[in-house]
Design a protein around this motif. Sequence first.
Motif, PDB file in Angstrom:
ATOM      1  N   THR A  70       3.099  -7.799   5.086  1.00  0.00           N
ATOM      2  CA  THR A  70       4.134  -7.400   6.048  1.00  0.00           C
ATOM      3  C   THR A  70       3.666  -7.724   7.464  1.00  0.00           C
ATOM      4  N   SER A 116       6.930  -3.281  10.568  1.00  0.00           N
ATOM      5  CA  SER A 116       7.771  -3.601   9.421  1.00  0.00           C
ATOM      6  C   SER A 116       9.187  -3.938   9.880  1.00  0.00           C
ATOM      7  N   GLU A 136       5.742  -4.549  -1.613  1.00  0.00           N
ATOM      8  CA  GLU A 136       4.968  -5.519  -0.841  1.00  0.00           C
ATOM      9  C   GLU A 136       3.634  -4.920  -0.425  1.00  0.00           C
TER      10      GLU A 136
END
Lengths: 449, 409
Positions: free
Chosen positions: B273, B99, B268
Amino acid sequence: MFRYNLELALHGLRRFPKSTALVVLTVALGLAACMTTLTLLHVLSADPLPGRSQHLYLAWVDTVLAKPLGSGSTDMALDGISYSQGYERIKLADAQALLAAHRGVRQAMVADMIANLASEDGKHTQNQQLVLATSADFIPMFGVPLRYGRTWTAAEDAARVPVAVVDSELARKLFGTADAVGRGVRINGTVFRVVGVSTPYAPQPRFYGLNFGAYSSDGGEGLYLPYTAALDAGLAPPDADACDADYQAANHGMSGDPRHCASLNVWVQLDTPRQVADYRSFLQHYVEQQKALVGFGKPARSQLTSVAAWLKRNDVVPDSARLNVWLAGSFLLLCMLNVVGLLSARFLRRSPEVGIRRALGAPRRAVFLRHVLEASLACMLGGVLALPLTLLGVWILRQQDNGFSGLVRLDPAMFGVLFTLALAVGVLVGLLPAWRVSRVEPGLQVKSE
Amino acid sequence: MHPILSALKHHKTTVVLVALEIALTCAIVTNALFLIGNRLAAMRVPTGVADNELVWARTTGLDLGQGTRPGGDSAADMAALRGMPGVESVASANSLPLSQNYMSVGAWRRPGDKKDALDNVVEYTGTPGMLRTLGIKLSAGRDFLPQEYVPYDPNRIGGGVKTPPPRVVIVTHTLAEALWPGENPLGKIFWLDSEGKEPVQVVGVTDHLLNPRITRYQGADRNMILPVTRVSGGVYVLRVKPGMRGAVKLAIPKVLQGIDPARMVQAEVYTDTIADYYHGDRAMVWVLLVVTGCLLALTALGVVGLSSFWVQQRTRQIGIRRAIGATRRDILRYFQIENLLIVTLGIVLGSLSAVGLNLWLMQHYELARMPLAWLASGAVVLWLLGQLAVLGPALRAAAVPPVVATRTI
């Protein structure tokens, strides 16, 4: 003579249209690939502030009351921003001392901060906006173009007055109009009064705020505040190069509190080599005067860095841009090898005709020149075709979402490069085949016909 | 074989041209294939969490100057998120694998001894239930006990008053090997903090958990997990039934703003991601594929062009050979063997340049050394390409009738 050769060359090109088309297309593809990647590299390594950047210098003194950093240091990244040491920042007291000394033509303190903004009435908000906390000289020194109103003064810096210069884009978002002079921007409960509106200002690379990314397709800070008032409003840089040891021991995480941590940059305008040398010795002298540093086992260090050296040290041009140029370059080389082969075959097929010309008295040199000219013409045609292909390539690059490709534009200088490259390619690929065909013996060819 | 070689001697320039072309293509294509292979392998490394069942959300508080509280009440937020349909469990963590947001610290083998510290160890912090929610599997040891979670909050920008880290930690196999090579890490102690004076004891080991970002210094999966009661500036992680992820993602902003309206919410699906993280690698693979394709096509074109030219030049000789008894197959073989010889010469040159290019890339772009087996892949591709490209012209040559021999003399 040249005209005659030109006519012959044109005639030669028309004789085998298929193989001519193949040569032109091959050259065009190679040139277009090369030009597309070169254009990107050109944009990325351009001077961020032409005419100004060569007079701007980053001043740094090492006055952090701590042992030099080594093991056990903390490193982090958030939202694409790297928080790490090494942006040559200094502490607030030193920044203020350097500004107050007035040793440069102009000097400004610079620090990027992130703030949540709201219009005074709270109706429009702007989250996580990059704002630049700086001092009065920044706007004239960096050439930020003002559209309405004025910039703030050194007196307002000193009096900690909450004023602001906003760019027209952010002004439209917050107030619905570009002419926002007199309106208020609310940050953490403080209202900053807008005194000036600038047109959007985003030098690429954004060399004075590299920790927030070197390139951005969507503008820069948008809001400029006096650093004194910004600090009063509770804003602070998110991180620092280093902090004083006793402060670090009591706090954790990444702190950018400029009173204890080196989190501010000072840029100085110096117009002559003499001024640069003087400023350098002034900085070194300044560090040597810092009595508090004794006992931390550090040499007295200072540094004055030009914009070009600063960009080079931080290696801002992405590796992939350079790698692509190499790839495209070798592609062009292969195209050229191919074209040499095509042209050789094509010229040798014409050997009987050349033999007759030679027998009739054409010197080797004339045969050679005529064939080099033909090759160059074909490659220039390729160059013309490469232009729309390059535009296509640039368009494809702009669709890439990687932060820097969106900046690519084709400028006139690159047209010049394309023209030169096409001509050079033409002459280079023509040399060998033209030389071989000029070696054709006159008599032999006449006999065999 | 001998007549083929002596015929080639008469076309030195052309042979050298084609060989050079093959060599250049070979050098670049071999390295490009190696790069593509590397990137694809990197993209397939498992993250160590339940990729297909995670959704995350982050909130940022607004300050409108009206006395609203910046940030939010994370306990209330998480309770509300747990109540959403399709959500199986919720935890808060400072970051997730791939991330991008990471924090790395030093891990000290001996307290306060700078010389014996391991730098750039990535630190994950998570609230109760983090392991279960993310789907992190332990290969040895145990999960954290409820009383082991402490209010430790290093992962903030802007600093704050110091609280000591937890006393227990879960490490990856890679970190354990880096700290104590070949030993059983369970129960062992290392030290944290800027002075290296805070001990933590290893209670669990996970085989694999990727870092938020794979870098030269932090490596791919050298990290640790610390148990904390609250994470500031982190993310809420939701374990969701795979089919519900889209719906949950869309519903999160409403749910969180129902608790505190004055904030921004970003949500999200975790697989997006991961896809974002590899965006650059995918673009690179495409660029290299296109370049490889163009190079091969161009080389093939060059070979076709020159072979055709030779066939045309030698039409009469072919006719003579056919007239004195050579079969079509002999003529076909002739051109095929000729091509094989030239391509092999190119491949030899190209393999040498490929190794050189690889060494150069290693110096400038932090690339691995190319195993020599990759050279074979480049060679096979070019041999096949050469044979395919020569087939057309060679067939045309084989079709030349013997009667041609009598025509032009």
